[in-house]
Design a protein around this motif. Structure first.
Motif, PDB file in Angstrom:
ATOM      1  N   GLY A  85      12.488  -8.471  -6.064  1.00  0.00           N
ATOM      2  CA  GLY A  85      12.701  -9.741  -6.736  1.00  0.00           C
ATOM      3  C   GLY A  85      12.194  -9.742  -8.164  1.00  0.00           C
ATOM      4  N   MET A  86      12.405 -10.873  -8.837  1.00  0.00           N
ATOM      5  CA  MET A  86      11.886 -11.071 -10.187  1.00  0.00           C
ATOM      6  C   MET A  86      10.355 -11.014 -10.164  1.00  0.00           C
ATOM      7  N   THR A  87       9.753 -10.510 -11.231  1.00  0.00           N
ATOM      8  CA  THR A  87       8.309 -10.359 -11.448  1.00  0.00           C
ATOM      9  C   THR A  87       7.690  -9.255 -10.586  1.00  0.00           C
TER      10      THR A  87
ATOM     11  N   VAL B 106      17.716   7.699  -3.989  1.00  0.00           N
ATOM     12  CA  VAL B 106      17.204   6.343  -3.796  1.00  0.00           C
ATOM     13  C   VAL B 106      17.469   5.555  -5.071  1.00  0.00           C
ATOM     14  N   VAL B 107      17.941   4.314  -4.921  1.00  0.00           N
ATOM     15  CA  VAL B 107      18.182   3.433  -6.062  1.00  0.00           C
ATOM     16  C   VAL B 107      17.290   2.207  -5.895  1.00  0.00           C
ATOM     17  N   ILE B 108      16.502   1.900  -6.929  1.00  0.00           N
ATOM     18  CA  ILE B 108      15.539   0.799  -6.868  1.00  0.00           C
ATOM     19  C   ILE B 108      15.813  -0.149  -8.028  1.00  0.00           C
ATOM     20  N   GLY B 109      15.784  -1.462  -7.750  1.00  0.00           N
ATOM     21  CA  GLY B 109      16.000  -2.393  -8.845  1.00  0.00           C
ATOM     22  C   GLY B 109      15.913  -3.842  -8.422  1.00  0.00           C
ATOM     23  N   TYR B 110      15.968  -4.706  -9.406  1.00  0.00           N
ATOM     24  CA  TYR B 110      16.031  -6.151  -9.194  1.00  0.00           C
ATOM     25  C   TYR B 110      17.389  -6.484  -8.584  1.00  0.00           C
TER      26      TYR B 110
END
Length: 629
Positions: A215-217, A191-195
């Motif tokens: 998203g951002m924040t 699994v890859v998680i990120g903005y």
């Protein structure tokens, strides 16, 4: 890559703990549960059951939703829930329900586990109907048993899950600047998680991955999702741009894991867990926890920072001491940011500004500029680098006085030079100090050819400290004072840009010789009463106090008008009353001019100097016959 193309990963099985205000609408409860599942990176297929307190048996919003979703619904008494240890007990909830927790306790009790398995701790949400709903999400215990209650099963204790979180810094954005280790970690991830913006930079590496884009924040949500999927045994890649440990995701994930009792293992230089240096060993002993902790494996993989990438595009601006300061006040109060800017300017650091401006934050850079201009020339070189090593990269050279005119946004990094930085030929250079110490080869050759004496900087030895190094600079202070026709402590402070206490330390009696104009003796602050009593037989004293910014007050006072009582030194003169808190006294010196009288530090030939923690003068007392030092 479309969501339907992602490889399928088996769903976890979770229990929803639920509580709500009486009369809440079903839609309010549904939205609260959906939001909590989304924050955990789950959907409704993951829900194995709902659980709540038995006084909610007639709460239609809960019962109807459970029936609609075909989720088994279980009820527990207040006594059963009160026996469960939870992260957020509430006295208010206890007064109304008889148990300090409903949602967290119900989820944990029915999942048969403890608080380490809380994917979502107590999450409160207010609906459009004005009613509050509280949701918790707990992962079912490792044996998959529902409703077993109590702590995590004995068979599960001590078993480290197969899952791992890799917090990856991908660098500035150019794939050529990403480390081989970062590529390997992404390739190994389930699994890859990120903005979203950061994931777009590595899209070619994600074709076969399950991708969760936020998203951002939403940093805490990313951390929660990484934790959830690691608990399920997945290898998770949590993506940051630049370096994950510099304004990145490393801190949020460590904070979350430690908060949940998942003390991660340290890693050796091969990226493997270091079994000789576990964090959890020492931390658990400190906190009185047993050693049977599940520990999610975590690795932080470094990347090239925005400041390093930006600096490489404009020359060598970071070749001497520098600091980074974020101008974003979303997480840091502005007064703290302002103090850091002032300290950086005072210390003559090269300053790197992150997050200099946004659509909403347009004044921050102007105020930062004003703070720096108090200590820096308006001509100090500045470089603004936008989107370093990404599409749309731009570089703007300017100066500190014109910084407010530069085009800035959240993709910009600002480099502000120190007093030695210069711009030439399109480059920004901060000298390291080699030429200042050793001179150029041309200077050495010229001196040898002419048979002349070597210049001061060519006399410096390689590998040796400068004359103004730690071991030598006090001698330089004394030598400078000896060279002055009218030596003064204040003049030495200005010349060496040093606080008063540093200059007084430099002229300590054990270092000084008979031809030095001053000598001092450091006293213990506990000797303050004795030091004041030394002057009691003198007719008149000159008292001086000053601010760091040059405001000086001189008073003539009789020793009887100086009192030390409780925690104050009180000085009373005509129409003036001066009070000094003794807690503010950091150093206490006797100071004398041995050339004008006896070398002995007597009350007639020496004064008393009190300095604060920053080395600034609080109070000096001298016999009025003595020349002011």
């Amino acid at each position: 890559m479309n969501k339907e193309d992602y490889p399928q990963i088996s769903h976890p099985r979770v229990v929803i703990g639920i509580g709500c205000d009486r009369g809440a609408e079903r839609a309010t409860v549904q939205r609260a549960i959906t939001a909590a599942l989304q924050d955990a990176g789950l959907d409704e297929q993951a829900v194995a059951a709902m659980a709540t307190i038995d006084i909610k048996k007639d709460e239609h919003a809960i019962t109807d939703l459970a029936h609609q979703q075909d989720w088994p619904l279980f009820f527990y008494s207040a006594a059963e829930l009160a026996a469960v240890s939870v992260p957020h007990p509430s006295a208010t909830v206890a007064r109304h329900t008889g148990t300090p927790a409903v949602a967290e306790a119900a989820a944990l009790l029915h999942a048969g586990t403890d608080s380490r398995a809380l994917l979502i701790e107590k999450r409160r949400r207010r609906g459009s109907d004005g009613k509050n709903v509280t949701v918790s999400v707990a992962l079912i215990n490792p044996e998959g048993q529902l409703g077993s209650g109590g702590d995590i099963s004995d068979s599960a204790k001590g078993q480290a899950p197969a899952g791992k979180i890799q917090v990856i810094g991908i660098g500035p954005g150019d794939s050529r600047l990403m480390s081989q280790r970062a590529r390997q970690a992404i390739a190994a991830a389930d699994v890859v998680i990120g903005y979203k913006t950061y994931l777009d930079l590595i899209a070619e590496l994600l074709d076969t991955k399950r991708v969760i884009s936020k998203g951002m924040t939403e940093e805490l949500e990313r951390a929660e999702q990484a934790y959830t999927h690691a608990l399920l045994g997945n290898t998770v890649a949590l993506i940051s741009s630049g370096d994950a440990g510099v304004y990145g995701m490393a801190a949020p994930i460590y904070e979350l894991l430690i908060e949940r009792g998942q003390y991660p293992a340290k890693h050796n230089n091969s990226g493997d867990p270091d079994t000789q240096g576990q964090i959890n060993g020492g931390q658990e002993a400190k906190n009185g926890r047993d050693s049977d902790r599940l520990a999610i494996d975590i690795e932080v993989i470094p990347g090239i920072t925005a400041l390093s990438a930006s600096a490489s595009l404009v020359g060598a601006p970071l070749s001497h001491d520098f600091c980074t300061i974020s101008l974003s006040d979303l997480l840091t109060p502005w007064p703290v940011i302002a103090r850091r800017l002032e300290a950086a300017a005072r210390g003559d650091f090269v300053v790197v500004l992150y997050n200099p401006a946004s659509k909403k934050r347009t004044q921050h850079i102007k105020i930062a500029q004003q703070i720096l201009l108090r200590r820096r020339s308006a001509q100090t070189p500045v470089a603004v680098i936008r989107s370093a090593y990404r599409d749309g990269q731009s570089i703007e050279h300017s100066c500190l006085g014109e910084l407010h005119r530069c085009e800035l946004d959240m993709l910009s990094t600002v480099l502000i030079g120190n007093s030695s930085t210069y711009q030439q030929g399109g480059y920004m250079i901060t000298p390291r100090g080699y030429r200042a110490k050793y001179g150029s080869q041309a200077e050495h050759s010229s001196e040898q050819a002419q048979g002349s004496e070597p210049s001061p900087h060519t006399r410096n030895q390689r590998g040796k400290s400068l004359p103004l190094g730690l071991e030598g600079w006090h001698a330089e202070v004394r030598a400078w004072l000896r060279s002055q026709e009218e030596p003064r402590i204040e003049a030495a402070m200005e010349h060496f840009d040093a606080p008063r206490a540093e200059i007084l330390t430099a002229v300590a009696e054990q270092l000084s010789s008979s031809d030095d104009p001053f000598t001092s003796r450091l006293l213990d602050t506990a000797d303050l009463s004795w030091a004041l009593d030394r002057f009691s037989h003198l007719p008149l004293l000159q008292a001086t106090t000053a601010t760091p910014h040059g405001v000086v007050l001189n008073l003539n006072v009789a020793p009887a008008d100086i009192t030390l009582k409780e925690s104050k030194i009180e000085l009373a003169a005509e129409q003036i009353h001066l009070s000094i808190d003794t807690a503010s006294i950091n150093t206490l010196f006797l100071l004398a001019n041995p050339q004008s009288a006896s070398a002995a530090l007597t009350p007639e030939t020496s004064g008393l100097e009190l300095c604060d923690i920053d080395g600034n003068l609080l109070l000096s007392l001298f016999h009025c016959r003595m020349r002011r030092l």
